[in-house]
Design an enzyme around this catalytic site. Structure first.
Site, PDB file in Angstrom:
ATOM      1  CG  ASP A  41      -1.607   1.030   1.571  1.00  0.00           C
ATOM      2  OD1 ASP A  41      -1.901   2.127   0.748  1.00  0.00           O
ATOM      3  OD2 ASP A  41      -2.459   1.405   2.764  1.00  0.00           O
ATOM      4  CG  ASP A  85      -3.242   4.093  -2.815  1.00  0.00           C
ATOM      5  OD1 ASP A  85      -2.438   3.561  -2.521  1.00  0.00           O
ATOM      6  OD2 ASP A  85      -4.587   4.423  -2.383  1.00  0.00           O
TER       7      ASP A  85
END
Length: 456
Positions: free
Chosen positions: A129, A330
């Protein structure tokens, strides 16, 4: 609590339920058996929202929640605590130890990396992440009451690690887009591939919101820009990231990492497609075309916690839809997300796209995908990167996963989620572009991806 909520789990982040627990983290077995029709019907009838139905139906559709179909005979307690073969347990596959390249798995809507924690190693499959900077794993103190779903994931047993040190009185508390987690703070060795990172601080969660844990997804490994001075722990400590430890210990020469993924073209590739994480450098040039183009990070206010960049808009074929946009890149978000006001201008220019209100998604007649225009993203630094219709539209073989008709192919574009940003370039964008994250120079580099399923 985090002041600025990382957008995890916004779409499909806690959805894939993996049944198989294997010694080799990069050869996880998907079970393909279908549940009986009455189970599917009952399953769907208990879900309130369209997205929730899609998410859980996918797991049932692939048979991923059927624990009787595990490909390996591993003791239930070993699987639950993350224990495998002691210090011989394998973390993320090391593709090249000399170049610090490690394997990452593409599970269609999530990217997982297997990380070892402690001595002996306990293994956890974590969301890779870039939208957060903290590592956490669930605690063996979890119950299905305090950590829904914990009975089917690996849990960290702090007492089983000879190197674990608890930080007395330091409680961590993280909030995400659809929940949060909290527990004690501690430090231990973590292993990415063959590389040991000693004294890494992380959270050991004994309270986790529903849907943040699913079979096979055991927490988050944050690769944000390295800023962790948010008040996510009660002592308001700044935690060094794994990247900083690697740099300080001389494991890497540059405070940079790169990520590139393989898309999933067929059901069979759910088991074989791999991505790569490069620690300390750029991706090998055989994985991308042209030169890497750099965009400086935008770091005002809340944006300093993310890989945030500016955009001047999107071109739909040659028609420019201008905008003064600020957003993030992201890996922890599946879709390409556009803020509603701007996004609907883009969708309108696609003309043949329709909206499914029940399931909250845009779709197109599968036979007309080739009639859609190319989308070109205009990013800061005079960067123009494109997605073809096939690259931003789900293929026809995925329609059953989305609970849409066979002739309706959903778009990997969303305008319905209200976020803090004007746009998010998520996994489906990154499957077609390599991304180099330069922490010291505060910039992110992007280039079109070359797709070779067997590059080695």
């Amino acid at each position: 609590m985090l002041d600025f909520v990382p957008l995890k789990w916004a779409l499909f982040m806690s959805i894939i339920i993996f049944s198989s627990v294997r010694a080799d983290p990069l050869v996880l077995g998907f079970t393909k058996s279908m549940p009986p029709p009455n189970q599917v019907a009952n399953f769907l009838s208990n879900r309130a929202s369209g997205l929730a139905r899609q998410e859980r139906f996918l797991a049932e559709k692939l048979g991923l929640s059927d624990k009787n179909n595990s490909d390996d005979d591993i003791d239930d307690n070993e699987a639950r605590t993350g224990k495998d073969n002691g210090d011989n347990a394998s973390s993320a596959t090391t593709v090249s130890s000399e170049n610090n390249i490690y394997g990452v798995r593409n599970y269609l809507w999530s990217y997982l990396i297997t990380v070892g924690v402690g001595h002996p190693k306990q293994e956890f499959k974590l969301i890779l992440d870039t939208g957060s900077s903290v590592l956490w794993v669930p605690s063996s103190k979890c119950s299905n009451t305090t950590c829904p779903g914990s009975s089917s994931v690996s849990l960290f047993d702090t007492s089983a690690s000879t190197s674990y040190q608890v930080e007395e009185g330091n409680i961590f508390n993280l909030s995400y887009g659809s929940g949060g987690c909290s527990g004690e703070s501690g430090q231990d060795s973590i292993f990415i591939g063959d590389t040991e990172i000693k004294h890494q601080k992380f959270g050991v969660a004994d309270k986790v919101s529903e849907d943040l844990l699913t079979d096979g997804v055991n927490g988050i490994l944050g690769f944000g820009p390295g800023i962790t001075d948010q008040k996510f722990n009660s002592k308001a400590e700044k935690w060094s990231t794994p990247m900083q430890h690697l740099l300080d210990n001389g494991n890497i020469k540059s405070n940079m990492f790169s990520i590139y993924f393989d898309n999933v073209d067929t059901k069979d590739e759910l088991e074989t497609a791999n991505g790569r994480l490069v620690l300390g450098g750029l991706p090998p040039h055989e994985y991308y075309t042209g030169e890497i183009q750099w965009a400086n990070l935008f770091s005002e206010g809340k944006y300093k916690y993310y890989w945030a960049i500016k955009s001047q808009g999107i071109k739909v074929n040659n028609k420019r839809i201008s905008g003064n946009l600020r957003g993030i890149v992201d890996t922890g978000t599946t879709m390409t997300i556009l803020a509603p006001e701007y996004g609907k201008r883009v969708i309108s220019a696609l003309k043949i796209v329709k909206y499914d209100e029940k399931n909250s998604l845009y779709y197109v007649d599968c036979k007309k995908i080739n009639s859609l225009p190319t989308l070109t993203f205009l990013l800061d630094g005079n960067i123009e990167l494109s997605l073809t219709p096939e690259q931003y539209t789900a293929p026809s073989w995925q329609t059953s996963f989305w609970l849409v008709k066979d002739n309706q192919c959903p778009l990997y574009l969303s305008t319905d989620i209200v976020t803090e940003f004007d746009f998010i370039l998520g996994q489906k964008f990154l499957e077609y572009h390599v991304a180099a994250h330069d922490i010291d120079n505060k910039r992110i580099g992007l280039a079109p991806r070359i797709h070779d399923k067997n590059p080695e």
